[in-house]
Enzyme design. Structure first.
Site, PDB file in Angstrom:
ATOM      1  N   SER A 110     -22.135  22.065  94.294  1.00 16.96           N
ATOM      2  CA  SER A 110     -20.705  22.352  94.305  1.00 16.96           C
ATOM      3  C   SER A 110     -19.962  21.152  94.878  1.00 16.96           C
ATOM      4  O   SER A 110     -20.556  20.342  95.601  1.00 16.96           O
ATOM      5  CB  SER A 110     -20.443  23.574  95.194  1.00 16.96           C
ATOM      6  OG  SER A 110     -19.058  23.795  95.360  1.00 16.96           O
ATOM      7  N   TYR A 142     -21.455  28.508 103.166  1.00 14.26           N
ATOM      8  CA  TYR A 142     -21.589  28.219 101.724  1.00 14.26           C
ATOM      9  C   TYR A 142     -21.833  26.735 101.521  1.00 14.26           C
ATOM     10  O   TYR A 142     -22.752  26.325 100.799  1.00 14.26           O
ATOM     11  CB  TYR A 142     -20.318  28.672 100.996  1.00 14.26           C
ATOM     12  CG  TYR A 142     -20.336  28.394  99.505  1.00 14.26           C
ATOM     13  CD1 TYR A 142     -21.163  29.128  98.658  1.00 14.26           C
ATOM     14  CD2 TYR A 142     -19.540  27.396  98.949  1.00 14.26           C
ATOM     15  CE1 TYR A 142     -21.185  28.867  97.284  1.00 14.26           C
ATOM     16  CE2 TYR A 142     -19.551  27.134  97.589  1.00 14.26           C
ATOM     17  CZ  TYR A 142     -20.373  27.875  96.762  1.00 14.26           C
ATOM     18  OH  TYR A 142     -20.409  27.618  95.408  1.00 14.26           O
TER      19      TYR A 142
HETATM   20  P1  NDP Z   1     -20.680  34.092  88.927  1.00  7.16           P
HETATM   21  O1  NDP Z   1     -20.520  35.057  90.056  1.00  7.16           O
HETATM   22  O2  NDP Z   1     -19.932  34.336  87.680  1.00  7.16           O
HETATM   23  O3  NDP Z   1     -22.217  33.934  88.572  1.00  7.16           O
HETATM   24  C1  NDP Z   1     -23.217  33.967  89.555  1.00  7.16           C
HETATM   25  C2  NDP Z   1     -24.522  34.322  88.878  1.00  7.16           C
HETATM   26  O4  NDP Z   1     -25.558  34.355  89.879  1.00  7.16           O
HETATM   27  C3  NDP Z   1     -24.490  35.675  88.214  1.00  7.16           C
HETATM   28  O5  NDP Z   1     -25.102  35.583  86.960  1.00  7.16           O
HETATM   29  C4  NDP Z   1     -25.322  36.547  89.148  1.00  7.16           C
HETATM   30  O6  NDP Z   1     -26.009  37.517  88.379  1.00  7.16           O
HETATM   31  C5  NDP Z   1     -26.302  35.528  89.676  1.00  7.16           C
HETATM   32  N1  NDP Z   1     -26.944  35.967  90.913  1.00  7.16           N
HETATM   33  C6  NDP Z   1     -26.374  36.269  92.100  1.00  7.16           C
HETATM   34  N2  NDP Z   1     -27.310  36.698  92.962  1.00  7.16           N
HETATM   35  C7  NDP Z   1     -28.496  36.658  92.296  1.00  7.16           C
HETATM   36  C8  NDP Z   1     -29.829  36.975  92.642  1.00  7.16           C
HETATM   37  N3  NDP Z   1     -30.167  37.437  93.869  1.00  7.16           N
HETATM   38  N4  NDP Z   1     -30.801  36.816  91.721  1.00  7.16           N
HETATM   39  C9  NDP Z   1     -30.487  36.375  90.487  1.00  7.16           C
HETATM   40  N5  NDP Z   1     -29.246  36.050  90.096  1.00  7.16           N
HETATM   41  C10 NDP Z   1     -28.274  36.203  91.000  1.00  7.16           C
HETATM   42  O7  NDP Z   1     -20.304  32.671  89.549  1.00  7.16           O
HETATM   43  P2  NDP Z   1     -20.440  31.170  88.971  1.00  7.16           P
HETATM   44  O8  NDP Z   1     -20.781  31.161  87.548  1.00  7.16           O
HETATM   45  O9  NDP Z   1     -19.253  30.446  89.429  1.00  7.16           O
HETATM   46  O10 NDP Z   1     -21.670  30.644  89.840  1.00  7.16           O
HETATM   47  C11 NDP Z   1     -22.737  29.873  89.310  1.00  7.16           C
HETATM   48  C12 NDP Z   1     -23.076  28.751  90.267  1.00  7.16           C
HETATM   49  O11 NDP Z   1     -22.003  27.824  90.301  1.00  7.16           O
HETATM   50  C13 NDP Z   1     -23.301  29.216  91.716  1.00  7.16           C
HETATM   51  O12 NDP Z   1     -24.414  28.530  92.251  1.00  7.16           O
HETATM   52  C14 NDP Z   1     -22.007  28.764  92.410  1.00  7.16           C
HETATM   53  O13 NDP Z   1     -22.208  28.539  93.782  1.00  7.16           O
HETATM   54  C15 NDP Z   1     -21.721  27.485  91.642  1.00  7.16           C
HETATM   55  N6  NDP Z   1     -20.344  26.989  91.748  1.00  7.16           N
HETATM   56  C16 NDP Z   1     -19.309  27.695  91.217  1.00  7.16           C
HETATM   57  C17 NDP Z   1     -17.996  27.227  91.344  1.00  7.16           C
HETATM   58  C18 NDP Z   1     -16.827  27.987  90.817  1.00  7.16           C
HETATM   59  O14 NDP Z   1     -15.662  27.597  91.110  1.00  7.16           O
HETATM   60  N7  NDP Z   1     -17.011  29.023  90.016  1.00  7.16           N
HETATM   61  C19 NDP Z   1     -17.722  25.944  92.013  1.00  7.16           C
HETATM   62  C20 NDP Z   1     -18.895  25.287  92.514  1.00  7.16           C
HETATM   63  C21 NDP Z   1     -20.148  25.791  92.366  1.00  7.16           C
HETATM   64  P3  NDP Z   1     -26.376  39.017  88.839  1.00  7.16           P
HETATM   65  O15 NDP Z   1     -25.309  39.481  89.793  1.00  7.16           O
HETATM   66  O16 NDP Z   1     -26.403  39.751  87.534  1.00  7.16           O
HETATM   67  O17 NDP Z   1     -27.738  38.914  89.458  1.00  7.16           O
END
Ligand code: NDP
Length: 244
Positions: A142, A155
Site C-alpha cells: 500500500s 495497518y
Molecule cells: P476488499 O475489501 O474489496 O477486498 C479484500 C479481499 O480480501 C476480499 O476479497 C476478502 O475476501 C479478502 N480477505 C479478507 N480477509 C481474508 C481472509 N482471512 N482470508 C482470505 N481472504 C480474505 O479490499 P481491496 O480490494 O481494497 O483490498 C485488496 C488489497 O489491497 C488489500 O491487501 C489492501 O490492504 C490493499 N490496498 C487497498 C487499497 C484501497 O484503497 N482499496 C489501498 C492500498 C492497499 P473475503 O471477505 O471473501 O474473505
C-alpha cells in the site's frame, strides 16, 4: 496469448475489489486463474462469469490466516493446473483506529490477514516454485507501506512488513520473481468493515473523492506478470493523481 505465455495464477482475496479486478484482468488475458477468499458464493459467480468468456478458472474457499487452508488452496491449484507460476498475495483488511483506542482484536486481525496471510501464501507456494525452478510472488502492500498516517499505525506496520518480506525474498531467490504493488486510494470494499466510526468515515470520504478503479491496480499486476521471465518488476506504486 501463446501457450508458453499462459500462466497459472493464484489470487487471494478474489471475492471483491482489487483481487476480483485482478482475477478478471488476468483471466481475460488468457491466464489460468485460481480464486480464493472466504465468500465462496462470490468466487463461484466470478468463476462462472469468466468461464463463460472462455477462461480457465477455478475457485476454492480460503482463509489466509489459517496455514492449513492456504496449503490446501495451493495443493488444489497444483492438482487442477499442474503447476503454480504466480501467487498474488492480495487479501487484506483495514480496520482503522487510533492506537490509544486499544482495539487489540483488530490489530491482531490485521497482523493475521495482512502479514501472516502473506507469509502463509509464500510458504504454501515456495516449495513448488523452487521445484519448478521458476515462479513469481506478487505481494499487495500500500501507499501506507511507505508512510504512516493517524489511525493507520498498525495497518501501515503490516504493509511496511509486506515490503520488507518481499525485498528479503527477492534477495534470497534468484529463480523467483518478487513484485510489490502498492496502491493508493482504490475503489473496493476495504473501508466497509471494522475500525472506529470516525476513521472509517474519513477513509470512505477520501476514497469517494479520490479513488481510482480497482482495474488500475489489476493493470499494474498484469504488467509485472507479463514481463519476460528474466525481468523482475520489483515495485509499483499506483495512486490517484490527486492523492498527496
Ligand atoms: P476488499 O475489501 O474489496 O477486498 C479484500 C479481499 O480480501 C476480499 O476479497 C476478502 O475476501 C479478502 N480477505 C479478507 N480477509 C481474508 C481472509 N482471512 N482470508 C482470505 N481472504 C480474505 O479490499 P481491496 O480490494 O481494497 O483490498 C485488496 C488489497 O489491497 C488489500 O491487501 C489492501 O490492504 C490493499 N490496498 C487497498 C487499497 C484501497 O484503497 N482499496 C489501498 C492500498 C492497499 P473475503 O471477505 O471473501 O474473505
Amino acid at each position: 496469448m501463446s501457450a508458453a505465455g499462459r500462466k497459472t495464477i493464484l489470487v487471494t482475496g478474489a471475492s471483491s475489489g482489487i483481487g476480483e479486478a485482478t482475477a478478471r484482468r488476468l483471466a481475460q488475458a488468457g491466464h489460468r486463474v485460481f480464486l480464493g477468499a472466504r465468500r465462496t458464493e462470490r468466487l463461484a459467480a466470478l468463476a462462472a462469469e469468466l468461464r463463460e468468456g472462455g477462461a480457465d478458472v477455478a475457485h476454492r474457499a480460503l482463509d489466509v490466516t489459517d496455514l492449513a487452508s492456504v496449503q490446501e488452496f495451493a495443493s488444489a491449484a497444483l492438482e487442477r493446473f499442474g503447476g503454480i507460476d504466480v501467487l498474488v498475495n492480495n487479501a487484506g483488511v483495514m480496520p482503522l483506529s487510533p492506537v490509544a483506542d486499544l482495539r487489540i482484536d483488530e490489530w491482531n486481525q490485521m497482523i493475521d490477514v495482512n502479514l501472516r496471510g502473506v507469509l502463509h501464501g509464500i510458504a504454501a507456494v515456495l516449495p513448488t516454485m523452487r521445484r519448478q525452478g521458476s515462479g513469481h510472488v506478487v505481494n499487495v502492500s500500500s501507499v501506507a507501506g511507505h508512510r504512516v498516517d493517524p489511525t493507520a499505525a498498525v495497518y501501515s506496520a503490516t504493509k511496511f512488513a509486506v515490503r520488507a518480506i518481499s525485498e528479503g525474498l527477492r534477495q534470497e531467490t534468484t529463480d523467483i520473481r518478487v513484485t510489490v504493488v502498492s496502491p493508493g486510494f482504490t475503489h473496493s470494499e476495504l473501508t466497509y468493515r471494522g475500525g472506529n466510526h470516525e476513521a472509517r468515515q474519513a477513509a470512505r470520504s477520501a476514497a469517494e473523492h479520490l479513488a481510482i478503479p480497482a482495474s488500475a491496480i489489476a493493470e499494474a499486476i498484469a504488467f509485472a506478470v507479463d514481463q519476460p521471465s528474466t525481468v523482475d518488476v520489483n515495485e509499483l506504486v499506483v495512486r490517484p493523481t490527486a492523492q498527496t
